[in-house]
Scaffold this motif. Structure first.
Motif, mmCIF file in Angstrom:
data_model
loop_
_atom_site.group_PDB
_atom_site.id
_atom_site.type_symbol
_atom_site.label_atom_id
_atom_site.label_comp_id
_atom_site.label_asym_id
_atom_site.label_seq_id
_atom_site.Cartn_x
_atom_site.Cartn_y
_atom_site.Cartn_z
ATOM 1 N N LEU A 27 0.805 -1.211 -0.118
ATOM 2 C CA LEU A 27 0.045 -0.008 0.051
ATOM 3 C C LEU A 27 0.710 1.256 0.102
ATOM 4 O O LEU A 27 0.429 1.951 -0.809
ATOM 5 N N VAL A 28 1.829 1.189 0.837
ATOM 6 C CA VAL A 28 2.623 2.531 0.736
ATOM 7 C C VAL A 28 3.610 2.733 -0.208
ATOM 8 O O VAL A 28 3.845 3.750 -0.783
ATOM 9 N N THR A 29 4.075 1.492 -1.003
ATOM 10 C CA THR A 29 4.678 1.444 -2.328
ATOM 11 C C THR A 29 3.713 2.090 -3.451
ATOM 12 O O THR A 29 4.187 3.005 -4.231
ATOM 13 N N ALA A 30 2.509 1.587 -3.451
ATOM 14 C CA ALA A 30 1.587 2.245 -4.264
ATOM 15 C C ALA A 30 1.255 3.555 -4.014
ATOM 16 O O ALA A 30 0.812 4.451 -4.987
ATOM 17 N N ALA A 31 1.233 3.975 -2.699
ATOM 18 C CA ALA A 31 0.612 5.362 -2.493
ATOM 19 C C ALA A 31 1.739 5.998 -1.352
ATOM 20 O O ALA A 31 1.328 6.049 -0.235
ATOM 21 N N PRO A 32 3.106 6.416 -1.897
ATOM 22 C CA PRO A 32 4.041 6.953 -1.133
ATOM 23 C C PRO A 32 3.443 7.977 -0.101
ATOM 24 O O PRO A 32 4.136 8.172 1.195
ATOM 25 N N GLU A 33 2.401 8.592 -0.496
ATOM 26 C CA GLU A 33 1.934 9.683 0.386
ATOM 27 C C GLU A 33 1.281 9.370 1.791
ATOM 28 O O GLU A 33 1.167 10.025 2.773
ATOM 29 N N LEU A 34 1.044 7.865 1.701
ATOM 30 C CA LEU A 34 0.489 7.424 3.177
ATOM 31 C C LEU A 34 1.891 7.041 4.027
ATOM 32 O O LEU A 34 1.586 6.513 5.212
ATOM 33 N N GLY A 35 3.126 7.287 3.539
ATOM 34 C CA GLY A 35 4.266 6.670 4.294
ATOM 35 C C GLY A 35 4.307 7.655 5.567
ATOM 36 O O GLY A 35 4.599 6.962 6.534
ATOM 37 N N SER A 36 3.826 8.896 5.519
ATOM 38 C CA SER A 36 3.726 9.431 6.930
ATOM 39 C C SER A 36 2.883 9.083 7.715
ATOM 40 O O SER A 36 3.035 9.081 9.187
ATOM 41 N N LEU A 37 1.769 8.379 7.488
ATOM 42 C CA LEU A 37 0.715 7.962 8.350
ATOM 43 C C LEU A 37 1.482 6.785 8.994
ATOM 44 O O LEU A 37 1.341 6.473 10.234
ATOM 45 N N LEU A 38 2.116 5.749 8.315
ATOM 46 C CA LEU A 38 2.779 4.667 8.547
ATOM 47 C C LEU A 38 3.811 5.072 9.546
ATOM 48 O O LEU A 38 3.810 4.301 10.694
ATOM 49 N N ASP A 39 4.832 5.679 9.298
ATOM 50 C CA ASP A 39 5.813 6.330 10.371
ATOM 51 C C ASP A 39 5.023 6.808 11.497
ATOM 52 O O ASP A 39 5.779 6.490 12.682
ATOM 53 N N GLU A 40 3.979 7.636 11.549
ATOM 54 C CA GLU A 40 3.400 8.123 12.771
ATOM 55 C C GLU A 40 2.867 7.064 13.646
ATOM 56 O O GLU A 40 2.904 6.928 14.826
ATOM 57 N N HIS A 41 2.270 6.299 12.808
ATOM 58 C CA HIS A 41 1.712 4.798 13.445
ATOM 59 C C HIS A 41 2.681 4.001 14.186
ATOM 60 O O HIS A 41 2.368 3.501 15.207
ATOM 61 N N LEU A 42 3.657 3.838 13.611
ATOM 62 C CA LEU A 42 4.837 2.863 14.225
ATOM 63 C C LEU A 42 5.426 3.631 15.157
ATOM 64 O O LEU A 42 5.747 3.197 16.358
ATOM 65 N N SER A 43 5.514 4.830 15.045
ATOM 66 C CA SER A 43 6.116 5.765 16.537
ATOM 67 C C SER A 43 5.245 5.602 17.490
ATOM 68 O O SER A 43 5.579 5.561 18.763
ATOM 69 N N ASP A 44 3.825 5.841 17.117
ATOM 70 C CA ASP A 44 2.926 5.807 18.466
ATOM 71 C C ASP A 44 2.732 4.263 19.038
ATOM 72 O O ASP A 44 2.499 4.404 20.176
#
Length: 123
Positions: free
Chosen positions: A11-28
């Motif tokens: 998903l993040v490869t197909a939609a790189p703009e979602l990478g910041s959501l993933l990063d924030e999620h993993l941080s949280d």
């Protein structure tokens, strides 16, 4: 890598703009992927972006449609429960729900999202 993590990476490869959501999620979550929690964030992001970036949201929803159709049970369930069921109901959800492809729209209908909450009628 489990199915949820593999799907998230695709998903993040197909939609790189979602990478910041993933990063924030993993941080949280202290580095732990809670895929269903993340997918609810994706649903909110898609909903928020559907007015300002409708073409991009449509591209991502089309990708999700294909993943849903081609996916195994775990992927299908993650998309259905994690994203589709987290979308807003009608009439507020009309902008994003109207963008869903046939398979995801059918899931939204099963989830009761296509019923107008104001009068209880199907849309």
């Amino acid at each position: 890598m489990n199915e949820e993590a593999d799907f998230t990476n695709r998903l993040v490869t197909a939609a790189p703009e979602l990478g910041s959501l993933l990063d924030e999620h993993l941080s949280d979550q202290a580095g732990e992927l809670l895929a269903y929690v993340l997918m609810s964030d994706v649903a909110r992001w898609l909903t928020a972006q559907c007015s300002s970036s409708p073409r991009r949201v449509q591209e991502i929803l089309s990708w999700l449609e294909t993943e849903y159709i081609d996916g195994n049970f775990d992927v299908r369930n993650l998309i259905d429960v994690g994203i589709v069921e987290m979308l807003p109901t009608m009439p507020d959800g009309a902008p994003i729900l109207d963008m869903l492809g046939p398979a995801l729209r059918a899931r939204a209908e099963v989830a009761g999202l296509l019923v107008d909450e104001a009068d209880g009628s199907p849309t």
